[in-house]
Write an enzyme that holds these catalytic residues in place. Sequence first.
Site, PDB file in Angstrom:
ATOM      1  N   GLN A 104       0.851  -1.200   0.000  1.00  0.00           N
ATOM      2  CA  GLN A 104       0.000   0.000   0.000  1.00  0.00           C
ATOM      3  C   GLN A 104       0.885   1.247   0.000  1.00  0.00           C
ATOM      4  O   GLN A 104       1.697   1.443   0.911  1.00  0.00           O
ATOM      5  CB  GLN A 104      -0.926   0.031   1.218  1.00  0.00           C
ATOM      6  CG  GLN A 104      -1.904   1.223   1.122  1.00  0.00           C
ATOM      7  CD  GLN A 104      -2.772   1.401   2.342  1.00  0.00           C
ATOM      8  OE1 GLN A 104      -2.262   1.553   3.445  1.00  0.00           O
ATOM      9  NE2 GLN A 104      -4.082   1.400   2.166  1.00  0.00           N
ATOM     10  N   TYR A 183      -5.462  10.671   4.010  1.00  0.00           N
ATOM     11  CA  TYR A 183      -4.093  10.986   3.551  1.00  0.00           C
ATOM     12  C   TYR A 183      -4.160  11.751   2.218  1.00  0.00           C
ATOM     13  O   TYR A 183      -5.236  12.103   1.765  1.00  0.00           O
ATOM     14  CB  TYR A 183      -3.263   9.706   3.518  1.00  0.00           C
ATOM     15  CG  TYR A 183      -3.257   9.081   4.898  1.00  0.00           C
ATOM     16  CD1 TYR A 183      -2.551   9.688   5.941  1.00  0.00           C
ATOM     17  CD2 TYR A 183      -4.035   7.960   5.188  1.00  0.00           C
ATOM     18  CE1 TYR A 183      -2.597   9.170   7.237  1.00  0.00           C
ATOM     19  CE2 TYR A 183      -4.084   7.441   6.483  1.00  0.00           C
ATOM     20  CZ  TYR A 183      -3.364   8.043   7.500  1.00  0.00           C
ATOM     21  OH  TYR A 183      -3.426   7.551   8.776  1.00  0.00           O
ATOM     22  N   ARG A 230      -7.631   2.175  -2.726  1.00  0.00           N
ATOM     23  CA  ARG A 230      -8.523   2.116  -1.564  1.00  0.00           C
ATOM     24  C   ARG A 230      -9.192   3.466  -1.354  1.00  0.00           C
ATOM     25  O   ARG A 230      -8.519   4.504  -1.370  1.00  0.00           O
ATOM     26  CB  ARG A 230      -7.732   1.748  -0.305  1.00  0.00           C
ATOM     27  CG  ARG A 230      -8.640   1.464   0.883  1.00  0.00           C
ATOM     28  CD  ARG A 230      -7.888   1.017   2.129  1.00  0.00           C
ATOM     29  NE  ARG A 230      -8.669   0.009   2.838  1.00  0.00           N
ATOM     30  CZ  ARG A 230      -8.560  -0.255   4.151  1.00  0.00           C
ATOM     31  NH1 ARG A 230      -7.686   0.369   4.890  1.00  0.00           N
ATOM     32  NH2 ARG A 230      -9.321  -1.174   4.708  1.00  0.00           N
ATOM     33  N   GLY A 316      -8.705  -6.869   9.110  1.00  0.00           N
ATOM     34  CA  GLY A 316      -7.572  -6.211   9.741  1.00  0.00           C
ATOM     35  C   GLY A 316      -7.148  -6.853  11.037  1.00  0.00           C
ATOM     36  O   GLY A 316      -6.271  -7.716  11.083  1.00  0.00           O
TER      37      GLY A 316
HETATM   38  C1  LIG Z   1      -3.318  -1.059  13.896  1.00  0.00           C
HETATM   39  C2  LIG Z   1      -4.022  -0.592  12.652  1.00  0.00           C
HETATM   40  C3  LIG Z   1      -3.296  -0.041  11.621  1.00  0.00           C
HETATM   41  C4  LIG Z   1      -3.931   0.345  10.428  1.00  0.00           C
HETATM   42  N1  LIG Z   1      -3.173   0.822   9.388  1.00  0.00           N
HETATM   43  C5  LIG Z   1      -3.760   1.070   8.190  1.00  0.00           C
HETATM   44  C6  LIG Z   1      -2.954   1.408   7.058  1.00  0.00           C
HETATM   45  O1  LIG Z   1      -1.713   1.447   7.120  1.00  0.00           O
HETATM   46  N2  LIG Z   1      -3.604   1.668   5.899  1.00  0.00           N
HETATM   47  C7  LIG Z   1      -4.978   1.610   5.783  1.00  0.00           C
HETATM   48  O2  LIG Z   1      -5.511   1.847   4.702  1.00  0.00           O
HETATM   49  N3  LIG Z   1      -5.743   1.261   6.842  1.00  0.00           N
HETATM   50  C8  LIG Z   1      -5.168   0.972   8.025  1.00  0.00           C
HETATM   51  N4  LIG Z   1      -5.935   0.542   9.083  1.00  0.00           N
HETATM   52  C9  LIG Z   1      -7.383   0.275   8.861  1.00  0.00           C
HETATM   53  C10 LIG Z   1      -7.582  -1.205   8.534  1.00  0.00           C
HETATM   54  O3  LIG Z   1      -7.107  -1.509   7.236  1.00  0.00           O
HETATM   55  C11 LIG Z   1      -9.078  -1.593   8.622  1.00  0.00           C
HETATM   56  O4  LIG Z   1      -9.797  -0.762   7.749  1.00  0.00           O
HETATM   57  C12 LIG Z   1      -9.636  -1.472  10.036  1.00  0.00           C
HETATM   58  O5  LIG Z   1      -8.772  -2.090  10.965  1.00  0.00           O
HETATM   59  C13 LIG Z   1     -11.037  -2.098  10.157  1.00  0.00           C
HETATM   60  O6  LIG Z   1     -10.990  -3.474   9.806  1.00  0.00           O
HETATM   61  P1  LIG Z   1     -10.987  -4.634  10.941  1.00  0.00           P
HETATM   62  O7  LIG Z   1     -12.224  -4.457  11.766  1.00  0.00           O
HETATM   63  O8  LIG Z   1     -11.006  -5.917  10.183  1.00  0.00           O
HETATM   64  O9  LIG Z   1      -9.754  -4.462  11.777  1.00  0.00           O
HETATM   65  C14 LIG Z   1      -5.332   0.199  10.289  1.00  0.00           C
HETATM   66  C15 LIG Z   1      -6.060  -0.329  11.365  1.00  0.00           C
HETATM   67  C16 LIG Z   1      -5.431  -0.727  12.528  1.00  0.00           C
HETATM   68  C17 LIG Z   1      -6.238  -1.353  13.639  1.00  0.00           C
END
Ligand SMILES: Cc1cc2nc3c(=O)[nH]c(=O)nc-3n(C[C@H](O)[C@H](O)[C@H](O)COP(=O)(O)O)c2cc1C
Length: 357
Positions: A104, A183, A230, A316
């Site tokens: 990404q 971003y 995304r 995630g």
């Molecule tokens: C620790 C953490 C780091 C994340 N870093 C990113 C990232 O680098 N890029 C991004 O697009 N989303 C990031 N997210 C969002 C996740 O991709 C995802 O949309 C979010 O965790 C919800 O999904 P989940 O319920 O399956 O965790 C992050 C989320 C968490 C919890």
Amino acid sequence: MPGLSTDSALLQPIEIGTLAAKNRLFMAPLTRARSNDDGTPTDLVVEYYRQRAGAGLIISEATQPSAVGKGYTNSPGLHTDAQQAVWAEIADAVHTNGGKIFVQIMHAGRISHPDNSGHEAVAPSAIAPGIQMFTKEGMKDIPVPRALDTPELPGIAAEFVDAARRAVAAGLDGVELHAANGYILHQFLADGTNKRTDAYGGDGDNRARFVIEVVEAVVAAIGADKVGIRISPGSPAGAISEEDSWGAYGSLLGALDGLGLAYLHALVDPGAEVLSRIRNAWSGPLVVNAGFERELTPAELEELVSAGPADAVAIGRRFIANPDLVERWTIGAGLNEPDAATFYGGDARGYTDYPFL
Ligand SMILES: Cc1cc2nc3c(=O)[nH]c(=O)nc-3n(C[C@H](O)[C@H](O)[C@H](O)COP(=O)(O)O)c2cc1C
């Protein structure tokens, strides 16, 4: 919990560009802040991705395409030879274990602090996000960014292109352009952060223009089949406000739909009306992540793919805690709980030490 049936939609392969993902349970991009200060991933990062090769597709953590584009401490970059060399090790580790991985690419824009990047932040407009961010000296207010001049925009697009070329050279399977969560690309799309008076601000067509140009430039460099994007329309994450909630997205998807991209990744509440608008505007593979509010159960994820608008789903936090998540769900095993205290930064604890079955 019963395991997924062998004919579960989630376990069917899917074509992403020219690659065949072995299942539809993708790993969502997750910033983990374990790279060196210069943005070179460590051996631990290689091991972390190796462990998670069971995902149909790993989408890596946000990775900066330039020093100015760096947002967070200890995030990886993909703009130096040293960084590229470790990404090659990551690609190799994932492929050896039977997985696929896109990196990404995220330019943070205004969600950045000079203490972290060593540079003044740049953005579509000089508007501070009004939030704080983590620095090595603790939480600090994020300063007002410098608004980019029109002639500077091709240079920012070129940074995305350079990182994408490096990704392919490193043997990664493709790139996901990060136009979600506040971003720089999202800052162009959203009317709250984009007050430009040139051809890159104003109505939806204008706000989408820079993102379209970045996608087209990256596609010209590495091929559409290696490019995903995304978006997170309607999400306030990253201090975003979108009074015109669809305009820029209608323009964006209208322009991108014919390009033959690998996939569109939407971070949206599956119950929100915007998801059907996205599906109507997008004929290629659609990856859905339900966002932070609520984790969908395996049955709900199954429904989203078998009967709903998604072609694949991105998970995630459960992939943070369960390197073998696909196997666990396949056989109906219990899950490890994620430890939020070790999400960002630190060592192997809460990173590579979650137990496999
Ligand atoms: C620790 C953490 C780091 C994340 N870093 C990113 C990232 O680098 N890029 C991004 O697009 N989303 C990031 N997210 C969002 C996740 O991709 C995802 O949309 C979010 O965790 C919800 O999904 P989940 O319920 O399956 O965790 C992050 C989320 C968490 C919890």
